[in-house]
Write a protein that holds these residues in place. Structure first.
Motif, PDB file in Angstrom:
ATOM      1  N   PRO A   1       0.843  -1.201   0.000  1.00 18.88           N
ATOM      2  CA  PRO A   1       0.000   0.000   0.000  1.00 18.88           C
ATOM      3  C   PRO A   1       0.882   1.256   0.000  1.00 18.88           C
ATOM      4  O   PRO A   1       1.677   1.456   0.906  1.00 18.88           O
ATOM      5  CB  PRO A   1      -0.821  -0.118   1.289  1.00 18.88           C
ATOM      6  CG  PRO A   1      -0.112  -1.106   2.143  1.00 18.88           C
ATOM      7  CD  PRO A   1       0.773  -1.948   1.274  1.00 18.88           C
TER       8      PRO A   1
ATOM      9  N   ALA B   1      -0.519   4.470  -1.157  1.00 19.47           N
ATOM     10  CA  ALA B   1      -1.454   5.491  -1.627  1.00 19.47           C
ATOM     11  C   ALA B   1      -1.796   6.503  -0.537  1.00 19.47           C
ATOM     12  O   ALA B   1      -2.747   7.260  -0.670  1.00 19.47           O
ATOM     13  CB  ALA B   1      -2.735   4.830  -2.137  1.00 19.47           C
ATOM     14  N   GLY B   2      -0.999   6.527   0.546  1.00 22.66           N
ATOM     15  CA  GLY B   2      -1.287   7.460   1.638  1.00 22.66           C
ATOM     16  C   GLY B   2      -0.768   8.852   1.323  1.00 22.66           C
ATOM     17  O   GLY B   2       0.077   9.038   0.441  1.00 22.66           O
ATOM     18  N   SER B   3      -1.269   9.823   2.085  1.00 20.66           N
ATOM     19  CA  SER B   3      -0.843  11.212   1.847  1.00 20.66           C
ATOM     20  C   SER B   3       0.260  11.631   2.816  1.00 20.66           C
ATOM     21  O   SER B   3       0.877  12.671   2.643  1.00 20.66           O
ATOM     22  CB  SER B   3      -2.033  12.154   2.004  1.00 20.66           C
ATOM     23  OG  SER B   3      -2.531  12.026   3.321  1.00 20.66           O
ATOM     24  N   GLY B   4       0.515  10.826   3.850  1.00 21.61           N
ATOM     25  CA  GLY B   4       1.587  11.138   4.798  1.00 21.61           C
ATOM     26  C   GLY B   4       1.324  12.408   5.580  1.00 21.61           C
ATOM     27  O   GLY B   4       2.239  13.213   5.789  1.00 21.61           O
ATOM     28  N   SER B   5       0.097  12.565   6.090  1.00 21.95           N
ATOM     29  CA  SER B   5      -0.264  13.834   6.742  1.00 21.95           C
ATOM     30  C   SER B   5       0.604  14.126   7.972  1.00 21.95           C
ATOM     31  O   SER B   5       0.958  15.275   8.220  1.00 21.95           O
ATOM     32  CB  SER B   5      -1.747  13.826   7.120  1.00 21.95           C
ATOM     33  OG  SER B   5      -2.039  12.691   7.892  1.00 21.95           O
ATOM     34  N   ARG B   6       0.999  13.090   8.713  1.00 23.04           N
ATOM     35  CA  ARG B   6       1.805  13.340   9.923  1.00 23.04           C
ATOM     36  C   ARG B   6       3.242  13.716   9.586  1.00 23.04           C
ATOM     37  O   ARG B   6       3.978  14.203  10.426  1.00 23.04           O
ATOM     38  CB  ARG B   6       1.786  12.090  10.828  1.00 23.04           C
ATOM     39  CG  ARG B   6       0.468  11.912  11.555  1.00 23.04           C
ATOM     40  CD  ARG B   6       0.380  10.564  12.226  1.00 23.04           C
ATOM     41  NE  ARG B   6       0.208   9.467  11.258  1.00 23.04           N
ATOM     42  CZ  ARG B   6       0.083   8.185  11.576  1.00 23.04           C
ATOM     43  NH1 ARG B   6       0.116   7.835  12.844  1.00 23.04           N
ATOM     44  NH2 ARG B   6      -0.087   7.269  10.642  1.00 23.04           N
TER      45      ARG B   6
ATOM     46  N   LYS C   1       5.239  10.795   1.953  1.00 19.84           N
ATOM     47  CA  LYS C   1       6.494  10.297   2.547  1.00 19.84           C
ATOM     48  C   LYS C   1       7.132   9.164   1.757  1.00 19.84           C
ATOM     49  O   LYS C   1       8.352   9.016   1.753  1.00 19.84           O
ATOM     50  CB  LYS C   1       6.252   9.879   3.995  1.00 19.84           C
ATOM     51  CG  LYS C   1       5.207   8.773   4.160  1.00 19.84           C
ATOM     52  CD  LYS C   1       4.867   8.567   5.631  1.00 19.84           C
ATOM     53  CE  LYS C   1       3.833   7.463   5.807  1.00 19.84           C
ATOM     54  NZ  LYS C   1       3.445   7.283   7.205  1.00 19.84           N
TER      55      LYS C   1
ATOM     56  N   GLY D   1      -7.207   3.500  -2.308  1.00 23.18           N
ATOM     57  CA  GLY D   1      -8.499   3.946  -1.799  1.00 23.18           C
ATOM     58  C   GLY D   1      -8.311   5.124  -0.865  1.00 23.18           C
ATOM     59  O   GLY D   1      -7.174   5.512  -0.568  1.00 23.18           O
TER      60      GLY D   1
ATOM     61  N   VAL E   1      -8.994   5.123   2.277  1.00 17.05           N
ATOM     62  CA  VAL E   1      -8.392   4.599   3.510  1.00 17.05           C
ATOM     63  C   VAL E   1      -7.510   3.406   3.149  1.00 17.05           C
ATOM     64  O   VAL E   1      -7.708   2.759   2.109  1.00 17.05           O
ATOM     65  CB  VAL E   1      -9.450   4.166   4.549  1.00 17.05           C
ATOM     66  CG1 VAL E   1     -10.224   5.368   5.072  1.00 17.05           C
ATOM     67  CG2 VAL E   1     -10.397   3.124   3.974  1.00 17.05           C
TER      68      VAL E   1
ATOM     69  N   SER F   1      -7.264   0.494  -0.036  1.00 15.66           N
ATOM     70  CA  SER F   1      -6.104   0.288  -0.915  1.00 15.66           C
ATOM     71  C   SER F   1      -5.716  -1.188  -0.937  1.00 15.66           C
ATOM     72  O   SER F   1      -5.441  -1.760  -1.994  1.00 15.66           O
ATOM     73  CB  SER F   1      -4.901   1.117  -0.435  1.00 15.66           C
ATOM     74  OG  SER F   1      -5.161   2.497  -0.502  1.00 15.66           O
TER      75      SER F   1
ATOM     76  N   ALA G   1       4.476   0.567   2.337  1.00  9.60           N
ATOM     77  CA  ALA G   1       5.516   1.276   1.572  1.00  9.60           C
ATOM     78  C   ALA G   1       6.435   2.035   2.519  1.00  9.60           C
ATOM     79  O   ALA G   1       7.625   2.200   2.251  1.00  9.60           O
ATOM     80  CB  ALA G   1       4.855   2.254   0.596  1.00  9.60           C
TER      81      ALA G   1
ATOM     82  N   LYS H   1       8.028   2.210  10.938  1.00 10.73           N
ATOM     83  CA  LYS H   1       7.205   2.828   9.898  1.00 10.73           C
ATOM     84  C   LYS H   1       7.520   4.310   9.885  1.00 10.73           C
ATOM     85  O   LYS H   1       7.363   4.986  10.908  1.00 10.73           O
ATOM     86  CB  LYS H   1       5.720   2.602  10.167  1.00 10.73           C
ATOM     87  CG  LYS H   1       4.865   3.098   9.007  1.00 10.73           C
ATOM     88  CD  LYS H   1       3.409   2.738   9.182  1.00 10.73           C
ATOM     89  CE  LYS H   1       2.798   3.577  10.277  1.00 10.73           C
ATOM     90  NZ  LYS H   1       1.339   3.479  10.302  1.00 10.73           N
TER      91      LYS H   1
END
Ligand code: CTP
Ligand code: MG
Length: 230
Positions: free
Chosen positions: A11, A13-18, A25, A81, A83, A87, A107, A210
């Motif tokens: 996976p 497809a995250g935005s890495g908000s933190r 990221k 996706g 969330v 994904s 990832a 992570k």
């Protein structure tokens, strides 16, 4: 160590908000190449890894990365996706051989080692489902947010990492059930646990962190250096 063949789903497809960094990221540079390129190359270099499936919400950026860091294995790219669970569900939809061993690996965990991956594959082969999980060093307190309510027995506690694995048919069914029930887990094997499916625990390592905040990038760089991977 010889190993049965497996498929890995990544996976990404995250935005890495933190991380708060402008670009997600998984594309940030780490010891000379993007985080995701490290993660992919670890699986790509393993003989028993047959197929790599990646979920992304930015195909252009991923294509660019794969052009610069080409993979030798068969690789499929699917739409991410909104969330993580979605994904992963989209990647599992590609795993149509019910008996195939499927690993899911973030990832954002580029410091994974082949011996840990193989230990999870073997545990899946023996027991049907497994995850890497880290023994806890500190004493663990339950709280109500303000006061301690209990001191937990840390010997019975593990912190979930990835890879997490199972046979494809079992994973697909558990994700479909979760979708039907409106259940969202914070990891993948939680979706098996709720169906009563036993999940084997394989000890993880603190180095398999992570990447979540900027400080983690610095740590990961030191770890990769120590592993001789930069
Ligand atoms: N991920 C994904 N699809 C999503 C959300 C997350 O594929 N909709 C992936 C991320 O790219 C990451 C992995 O799942 O590799 C673990 O998620 P996490 O560390 O939470 O990453 P992000 O969601 O990107 O970060 P944050 O929670 O800080 O926004
Ligand atoms: Mg997230």
């Amino acid at each position: 160590m010889s190993s049965p063949p497996f498929v890995v789903c990544i996976p990404a497809a995250g935005s890495g908000s933190r991380m708060d960094s402008g670009i997600p990221k998984q594309y940030l540079p780490l010891a000379g190449k993007p985080v995701l390129a490290h993660t992919l190359s670890m699986f790509d270099g393993m003989e028993s890894c047959e197929t790599i499936i990646i979920a992304t919400d930015d195909k252009r950026r991923l294509d660019h990365l794969l052009a610069e860091y080409p993979l030798r294995k068969d690789c499929f790219i699917v739409q991410g996706g909104d969330v993580r669970q979605k994904s992963v569900a989209n990647m599992l939809a590609m795993c149509t051989d019910d008996e195939a061993i499927v690993l899911i690996h973030d990832a954002a965990r580029p410091c994974i080692l082949p011996e840990l991956i193989l230990a999870v594959v073997h545990a899946v082969e023996e027991s049907g489902a497994a995850l890497l999980a880290l023994p806890v060093r500190d004493t663990v307190k339950a709280t109500d947010g303000r006061y301690v309510t209990q001191t937990l027995d840390r010997n019975t506690i593990r912190l979930a990492q990835t890879p997490q694995g199972a046979r494809a048919g079992i994973f697909r069914n558990a994700f479909a059930e979760a979708d039907r029930d409106g259940f969202t887990g914070t990891d993948d094997v939680a979706l098996l646990e709720r169906l009563g499916i036993p999940v084997r625990v394989v000890d993880g390592l603190p180095s398999n962190l992570k990447i979540t905040t900027p400080a983690d990038l610095f740590l990961a760089e030191q770890i990769l250096l120590r592993h001789g991977r930069s």
